[in-house]
Design a protein around this motif. Structure first.
Motif, PDB file in Angstrom:
ATOM      1  N   HIS A 190       0.833  -1.256   0.318  1.00  0.00           N
ATOM      2  CA  HIS A 190      -0.212  -0.084   0.044  1.00  0.00           C
ATOM      3  C   HIS A 190       0.726   1.277  -0.051  1.00  0.00           C
ATOM      4  O   HIS A 190       0.661   2.354  -0.654  1.00  0.00           O
ATOM      5  CB  HIS A 190      -0.895   0.110   1.229  1.00  0.00           C
ATOM      6  N   ARG A 245      -5.115   4.033 -11.327  1.00  0.00           N
ATOM      7  CA  ARG A 245      -5.441   5.475 -10.589  1.00  0.00           C
ATOM      8  C   ARG A 245      -4.738   6.523 -10.550  1.00  0.00           C
ATOM      9  O   ARG A 245      -4.991   7.913 -10.729  1.00  0.00           O
ATOM     10  CB  ARG A 245      -6.549   5.201  -9.427  1.00  0.00           C
ATOM     11  N   THR A 298      -7.116   1.950   2.732  1.00  0.00           N
ATOM     12  CA  THR A 298      -6.337   0.860   2.914  1.00  0.00           C
ATOM     13  C   THR A 298      -5.072   1.489   3.663  1.00  0.00           C
ATOM     14  O   THR A 298      -4.097   0.761   3.901  1.00  0.00           O
ATOM     15  CB  THR A 298      -6.056   0.021   1.764  1.00  0.00           C
ATOM     16  N   GLY A 299      -5.154   2.947   4.201  1.00  0.00           N
ATOM     17  CA  GLY A 299      -3.918   3.220   4.663  1.00  0.00           C
ATOM     18  C   GLY A 299      -2.865   3.636   3.837  1.00  0.00           C
ATOM     19  O   GLY A 299      -1.632   3.560   4.436  1.00  0.00           O
ATOM     20  N   CYS A 300      -2.879   3.798   2.523  1.00  0.00           N
ATOM     21  CA  CYS A 300      -1.783   3.930   1.810  1.00  0.00           C
ATOM     22  C   CYS A 300      -1.098   5.118   1.892  1.00  0.00           C
ATOM     23  O   CYS A 300       0.089   5.257   1.638  1.00  0.00           O
ATOM     24  CB  CYS A 300      -2.289   3.730   0.255  1.00  0.00           C
ATOM     25  N   ASN A 304      -1.351   8.040   0.469  1.00  0.00           N
ATOM     26  CA  ASN A 304      -1.070   8.746  -0.758  1.00  0.00           C
ATOM     27  C   ASN A 304      -1.783  10.056  -0.580  1.00  0.00           C
ATOM     28  O   ASN A 304      -1.033  11.212  -0.582  1.00  0.00           O
ATOM     29  CB  ASN A 304      -2.066   8.330  -1.889  1.00  0.00           C
ATOM     30  N   TYR A 343      -5.639  11.101  -5.922  1.00  0.00           N
ATOM     31  CA  TYR A 343      -4.718  10.130  -6.175  1.00  0.00           C
ATOM     32  C   TYR A 343      -5.197   8.902  -5.012  1.00  0.00           C
ATOM     33  O   TYR A 343      -4.280   8.107  -4.729  1.00  0.00           O
ATOM     34  CB  TYR A 343      -3.209  10.531  -5.583  1.00  0.00           C
ATOM     35  N   TYR A 379      -6.421   5.638  -3.988  1.00  0.00           N
ATOM     36  CA  TYR A 379      -6.471   4.201  -4.759  1.00  0.00           C
ATOM     37  C   TYR A 379      -7.947   3.714  -4.693  1.00  0.00           C
ATOM     38  O   TYR A 379      -8.427   3.010  -5.438  1.00  0.00           O
ATOM     39  CB  TYR A 379      -5.712   3.300  -4.031  1.00  0.00           C
ATOM     40  N   SER A 380      -8.592   3.954  -3.518  1.00  0.00           N
ATOM     41  CA  SER A 380      -9.705   3.137  -3.039  1.00  0.00           C
ATOM     42  C   SER A 380     -10.951   4.080  -3.041  1.00  0.00           C
ATOM     43  O   SER A 380     -11.886   3.504  -2.798  1.00  0.00           O
ATOM     44  CB  SER A 380      -9.425   2.648  -1.876  1.00  0.00           C
ATOM     45  N   LYS A 381     -10.865   5.398  -3.548  1.00  0.00           N
ATOM     46  CA  LYS A 381     -12.140   6.197  -3.974  1.00  0.00           C
ATOM     47  C   LYS A 381     -12.602   6.435  -2.356  1.00  0.00           C
ATOM     48  O   LYS A 381     -13.920   6.531  -2.404  1.00  0.00           O
ATOM     49  CB  LYS A 381     -12.966   5.746  -4.751  1.00  0.00           C
TER      50      LYS A 381
END
Lengths: 420, 146
Positions: A152, A188, B74-76, B78, B137, B139-141
């Motif tokens: 992630h 994305r 998801t805690g990325c 970004n 940016y 990822y998961s909307k």
């Protein structure tokens, strides 16, 4: 109390984690992604292996260690499997143990990125450090991998969003390309999205290399959309430092031509004056370390057979293949869950053998095992060094005491070796 | 002007501003209705109700402009690293590190992004920039800007 930690959720080994600990319990985890936070939480879960078990019965640690040693000593053909979720020091002990019992040393790396890591080392290619990617890479390609679902923080911690020396605007200083067989979440954040049919990676690598060296091919040969392909090529020609992060998508149906084609492309990029590198996106936190330890101890990367006394290796004889033939009578599994992840024939072979499970959780494999030796959670309850996907070695910073009767992998392996 | 007309227009400066300046600052959300003591006198009750009605959509738009669905996250990180406001208050974020400052807009806690200080977002007054970096940016909307 706030402590710093290194996350062992994946091979990024994020080293900026902050954990709030109170009375031996975790109160809050800062900066770790969902995978990392879950790994820390798992140390405190009900599914935890806390006591040694023999035939489902609770026994003392000494008794369990004695029984493990006896099983290995008497084994006709033992397999020692796992190692990608153990620290480097434990892997080294595992290799010694395998030598001692004339066993077969292998793990998920033989069906995962072991070959990529080995291939690069054989060719003398050292991947750049992720910090260098952060500072200098102005074109990042994710090929056959989907870090939005698997690693992630890859883009936010290192590869895309941070502002580096030569990339002062972060994401706006870089181009991002994603190559995959279907639209993915990683796309994305991409400027270029190249969707190809499965198994066409080598063809695409060749096509790109051709464009760079002046011989035009047809995008249809790689099954890629023309417009998207040429806009990517234009962007690639403007780039100064290209880093390709690649996943298991390059091993379509076990083929290695994708990986080899990619490294050929890297060479072509370099000869056209662009700095370029490739880094495999290994999943388990210490897969790179496990392969490197095996290489330095034996010269072989994985699937190492000590049955003849001296180590031997054949790429075609991996644990999965040999298990499928029912070759092993005793299997020591450390930090892995092959019953849940291996193909059916290998699982049948595994079920016929006696299993010693060294794990922190009661996985499917541990539940079916003859013997369970409860392990501490690496990075949370036990330390040592692990190797990041780029080859950087990091010292783990455990912050909890091992729960119940659990011990660090190294300690368990030392006890078993001593008993032998 | 509609806001100004409903104010006491006495220029008493108890709020520290003239009534016209106060009207402008109300729209920019730099001051609150409560900063004007006169408005809460009985004779202005009707005006106060009208002002609340008038300002509600403005307040609402800004308050709900940025929405983070933690169940999708998801805690990325970004959003943490791409957010210019985050970087300006915590320079280590610019290098991709987690945000340790308490002043940031976003921070990842227990594996999901949280909005710590929504008012630091550049979409809020006084900046009011139509920044959509976090949404773009994600990822998961999980982040949506209305």
């Amino acid at each position: 109390m706030r402590v710093e930690a290194v996350c062992t959720g994946c091979s990024l080994l994020c080293d900026d984690i902050v954990v709030e600990v109170k009375g031996g319990r975790v109160k809050k985890v800062l900066h770790a992604c969902a995978i990392g936070a879950k790994r820390i939480e798992s140390a405190l879960e009900a599914e935890r292996a806390l006591k040694p078990l023999a035939g489902g019965r609770i026994v003392s640690l000494d008794e369990a260690v004695k029984q493990a040693a006896e099983m290995l000593r008497e084994a006709r053909r033992p397999l020692l499997y796992g190692w990608c979720n153990s620290v480097n020091e434990a892997v080294r002990l595992g290799l010694e143990l395998a030598r001692k019992v004339n066993g077969f040393f292998d793990g998920p790396m033989s069906v995962c990125h072991g070959y990529s890591i080995w291939y690069a080392r054989m060719k003398g290619i050292r991947p750049p450090k992720l910090d260098e990617v952060l500072d200098r890479a102005d074109h990042v390609v994710y090929w056959g991998c989907n870090p939005a679902e698997s690693h992630h923080r890859h883009a936010s911690r290192f590869a895309v969003f941070p502002r580096g020396e030569k990339t002062p605007e972060g994401v706006e200083s870089r181009s991002v390309t994603v190559v995959d067989v279907r639209p993915t979440r990683t796309m994305r954040i991409a400027n270029h999205r190249l969707i190809i049919p499965p198994g066409r990676d080598a063809a695409l690598a060749k096509l790109i290399a051709g464009e760079l060296s002046g011989s035009r091919g047809k995008p249809s040969e790689a099954g890629v959309a023309e417009e998207e392909f040429y806009s990517f090529i234009e962007s690639l020609k403007r780039s100064t430092y290209v880093v390709v992060f690649y996943g298991l998508g390059l091993y379509s149906a076990g083929e290695r031509s994708g990986v080899e084609g990619l490294y050929e492309l890297i060479k072509v990029l370099e000869s056209s004056g662009v700095k370029a590198a490739a880094i495999p996106m290994s999943g388990h936190y210490n897969m790179v370390g496990a392969v490197e330890e095996a290489l330095s101890a034996t010269g072989y990367p994985y699937a190492i057979d000590f049955s003849g006394g001296q180590p031997s290796f054949s790429q075609e004889q991996t644990a999965v293949k040999l298990l499928s033939k029912g070759e092993f009578d005793v299997v020591l599994v450390i930090g892995s869950d092959p019953l849940a992840s291996m193909p059916r024939q290998a699982v049948s072979g595994l079920k016929k053998s006696k299993v010693i499970a060294v794990d922190y959780q009661l996985s499917l494999t541990a539940r079916a095992a003859e013997l369970v030796l409860p392990a501490a959670v690496g990075g949370v309850e036990s330390g040592g060094t692990a190797t990041r996907m780029d080859g950087e070695r990091l010292e783990l910073k455990p912050f909890l005491e091992p729960a119940g009767c659990s011990r660090a992998d190294e300690e368990i392996l030392k006890m078993v070796a001593k008993e032998l | 002007m509609d806001v100004y007309k409903l104010l006491p227009k006495t220029n008493c400066k108890k709020c520290g501003h003239t009534c016209l300046a106060f009207a402008t600052k109300l729209i920019l959300r730099e001051v609150k209705l409560e900063d004007c003591p006169l408005l809460f006198e009985d004779k202005y009750a009707e005006n106060l109700a009208k002002l609340r009605e008038l300002l509600e959509p403005v307040m609402d738009t800004y308050e709900t402009g940025l929405k983070l669905d933690e169940s999708k996250c998801t805690g990325c990180g970004n959003c943490v690293v791409v957010c210019p406001a985050n970087v300006s208050v915590d320079p280590s974020v610019a290098r991709g590190m987690g945000a340790n400052s308490e002043e940031v807009v976003f921070r990842v806690e227990d594996g999901v992004a949280k909005i710590v200080n929504l008012e630091r977002c550049r979409r809020f007054p006084p900046d009011r920039i139509n920044c959509r970096m976090c949404e773009q940016y994600c990822y998961s909307k999980a982040i949506e800007i209305y």
